[in-house]
Design an enzyme around this catalytic site. Structure first.
Site, PDB file in Angstrom:
ATOM      1  N   GLU A 177      -3.505 -13.440  -2.475  1.00  9.69           N
ATOM      2  CA  GLU A 177      -3.122 -12.231  -3.424  1.00  9.69           C
ATOM      3  C   GLU A 177      -2.263 -11.190  -2.774  1.00  9.69           C
ATOM      4  O   GLU A 177      -2.268 -11.184  -1.370  1.00  9.69           O
ATOM      5  CB  GLU A 177      -4.541 -11.636  -3.853  1.00  9.69           C
ATOM      6  CG  GLU A 177      -5.150 -12.392  -4.901  1.00  9.69           C
ATOM      7  CD  GLU A 177      -6.558 -11.853  -5.032  1.00  9.69           C
ATOM      8  OE1 GLU A 177      -6.966 -10.736  -4.575  1.00  9.69           O
ATOM      9  OE2 GLU A 177      -7.600 -12.271  -5.629  1.00  9.69           O
TER      10      GLU A 177
ATOM     11  N   GLN B  13      14.779 -14.789 -20.615  1.00 11.80           N
ATOM     12  CA  GLN B  13      13.589 -14.844 -21.682  1.00 11.80           C
ATOM     13  C   GLN B  13      13.508 -13.750 -22.505  1.00 11.80           C
ATOM     14  O   GLN B  13      12.421 -13.128 -22.405  1.00 11.80           O
ATOM     15  CB  GLN B  13      12.463 -15.371 -21.313  1.00 11.80           C
ATOM     16  CG  GLN B  13      12.637 -16.869 -20.502  1.00 11.80           C
ATOM     17  CD  GLN B  13      11.406 -17.103 -19.622  1.00 11.80           C
ATOM     18  OE1 GLN B  13      10.341 -17.167 -20.066  1.00 11.80           O
ATOM     19  NE2 GLN B  13      11.710 -17.500 -18.118  1.00 11.80           N
TER      20      GLN B  13
ATOM     21  N   LYS C 249      30.993 -23.436 -23.158  1.00  9.60           N
ATOM     22  CA  LYS C 249      29.762 -24.298 -22.544  1.00  9.60           C
ATOM     23  C   LYS C 249      28.482 -24.399 -23.169  1.00  9.60           C
ATOM     24  O   LYS C 249      28.371 -23.692 -24.259  1.00  9.60           O
ATOM     25  CB  LYS C 249      29.405 -23.313 -21.026  1.00  9.60           C
ATOM     26  CG  LYS C 249      27.851 -24.041 -20.489  1.00  9.60           C
ATOM     27  CD  LYS C 249      27.575 -23.013 -19.597  1.00  9.60           C
ATOM     28  CE  LYS C 249      26.673 -22.078 -19.858  1.00  9.60           C
ATOM     29  NZ  LYS C 249      25.799 -21.236 -19.004  1.00  9.60           N
TER      30      LYS C 249
ATOM     31  N   ARG D 191      24.536 -25.436 -23.097  1.00  4.68           N
ATOM     32  CA  ARG D 191      23.304 -25.761 -21.978  1.00  4.68           C
ATOM     33  C   ARG D 191      22.711 -27.016 -22.504  1.00  4.68           C
ATOM     34  O   ARG D 191      22.129 -26.996 -23.809  1.00  4.68           O
ATOM     35  CB  ARG D 191      22.517 -24.710 -21.913  1.00  4.68           C
ATOM     36  CG  ARG D 191      21.272 -24.791 -20.803  1.00  4.68           C
ATOM     37  CD  ARG D 191      20.886 -23.376 -20.517  1.00  4.68           C
ATOM     38  NE  ARG D 191      21.666 -22.747 -19.753  1.00  4.68           N
ATOM     39  CZ  ARG D 191      21.691 -23.043 -18.362  1.00  4.68           C
ATOM     40  NH1 ARG D 191      21.116 -23.845 -17.785  1.00  4.68           N
ATOM     41  NH2 ARG D 191      22.384 -22.291 -17.595  1.00  4.68           N
TER      42      ARG D 191
HETATM   43  C1  R5P Z   1      23.683 -17.672 -18.650  1.00  6.28           C
HETATM   44  O1  R5P Z   1      23.688 -16.957 -19.548  1.00  6.28           O
HETATM   45  C2  R5P Z   1      23.994 -16.663 -17.244  1.00  6.28           C
HETATM   46  O2  R5P Z   1      24.883 -15.916 -17.456  1.00  6.28           O
HETATM   47  C3  R5P Z   1      24.627 -17.684 -16.090  1.00  6.28           C
HETATM   48  O3  R5P Z   1      25.594 -18.190 -16.474  1.00  6.28           O
HETATM   49  C4  R5P Z   1      23.332 -18.791 -15.730  1.00  6.28           C
HETATM   50  O4  R5P Z   1      22.170 -18.355 -16.080  1.00  6.28           O
HETATM   51  C5  R5P Z   1      23.459 -19.031 -14.508  1.00  6.28           C
HETATM   52  O5  R5P Z   1      22.687 -20.026 -14.218  1.00  6.28           O
HETATM   53  P1  R5P Z   1      22.885 -21.410 -13.562  1.00  6.28           P
HETATM   54  O6  R5P Z   1      23.816 -20.931 -12.138  1.00  6.28           O
HETATM   55  O7  R5P Z   1      21.784 -22.223 -13.383  1.00  6.28           O
HETATM   56  O8  R5P Z   1      24.036 -22.499 -14.429  1.00  6.28           O
END
Ligand code: R5P
Length: 317
Positions: A40, A98, A193, A195
């Site tokens: 803790e 989040q 991009k 995800r």
């Molecule tokens: C995305 O919305 C953020 O701006 C970053 O591009 C992202 O969270 C970076 O995460 P990672 O390095 O794991 O791709």
């Protein structure tokens, strides 16, 4: 008479807190922050804070839960010790991504964390490059939101690169990248991009010209480095002359260091909002300090002066 200003640090980034103190010419407040035998979090303020204007410096970076717990316990202790006002100085705000229910049955963690910070006793928040500016609205107390851009801008302006294009590694960072492009007199390109999972991203296409250009890819954070290194590979394959990366928050988790070391980049420029440990350091990293920026903002909050004017002055510097 104005209340005495005092600065305390959690365990997340004491070096940054020391640098801020150095800039302000004050001594770091004495506090114990460590674990109890069972893991803790244990904190104790080791000096009188009655009536003081207190600033607690603690980025909620990994280990996020420990660092967050240290922050809220420090503020609870300060409040119970009769500090007059407490400002949570959060150079990196964890759980920020989040921030909405993007699928069913998930929490809005950023809101919960904002509530925890407020309920623990924060009267104000000073944050740096929040993942999304609207996170300010998750708090019902004043939030001063600083940008690290003056620090980066100074560095890149002095390095005098010609034929530059600023690249956003995803659509979400395009506003940030546009600001840099405008101030650096550079072109702008955006990587489209997608995800695939929390650890994997895929690049669809690049909007804008990167061939024979000196490219600067800008993001708010580098976590696993998937987004930024994927973007670097694509602009490299499209014929960029040189590639540099810049991001405020060097989280550098999981495969980040390996990815960054393998990426076709000359330099990875980050800030000390999160400590970059010697054993988790990309070969080409350059760390710029945000201590002066945060220190100036702290001074202005203490003297009830405008913080946005500081930002304008820093950019014009
Ligand atoms: C995305 O919305 C953020 O701006 C970053 O591009 C992202 O969270 C970076 O995460 P990672 O390095 O794991 O791709």
């Amino acid at each position: 008479m104005r209340n005495q200003m005092k600065l305390f640090s959690g365990g997340a980034n004491p070096a940054l807190a020391e640098r801020i103190c150095e800039h302000l010419g004050v001594r770091l407040g004495e506090a114990f922050v460590g674990p109890f035998a069972d893991g803790e979090v244990r904190v104790k303020i080791e000096e009188d804070v009655r009536g003081a204007d207190v600033f607690v410096v603690q980025p909620t970076c990994p280990p996020v839960n420990d660092n967050l717990m240290q922050l809220v316990l420090l503020m609870d202790a300060l409040r119970r010790a009769s500090a007059e006002r407490i400002t949570a100085v959060i150079p990196y705000f964890g759980y920020a991504r989040q921030d909405r229910k993007d699928e069913g049955r998930v929490p809005i963690s950023a809101k919960l964390v904002a509530n925890m910070i407020t309920n623990a006793g924060a009267n104000r928040v000073l944050a740096l490059d929040l993942h999304a500016a609207q996170l300010q609205g998750f708090f019902d107390i004043p939030v001063d939101h600083l940008y690290a851009s003056p620090v980066f801008m100074k560095y890149f302006k002095h390095n005098g690169l010609k034929d530059m294009t600023v690249v956003a590694p995803d659509v979400g960072s395009s506003k940030l990248a546009r600001g840099y492009a405008k101030r650096l007199g550079a072109g702008l390109a955006i990587v489209d991009k997608r995800r695939v999972s929390d650890k994997k991203t895929e690049v669809m296409s690049v909007i804008g010209e990167v061939k024979n250009r000196n490219v600067l890819i800008i993001d708010d954070m580098i976590s696993t480095a998937g987004s930024i290194t994927e973007a670097a590979k694509v602009v490299h394959d499209l014929g960029a002359s040189s590639i540099r990366l810049a991001a405020t928050h060097p989280i550098f988790c999981g495969p980040a260091i390996e990815r960054l070391n393998k990426a076709p980049v000359r330099e990875v420029v980050v800030t000390d909002s999160i400590p970059v440990e010697d054993d988790r350091r990309p070969d080409t990293v350059k760390v710029l300090s945000v201590a002066r920026l945060l220190g100036e903002a702290i001074l202005r909050i203490h003297h009830a002066e405008s913080v946005s004017r500081l930002f304008e002055a820093e950019l014009d510097d």
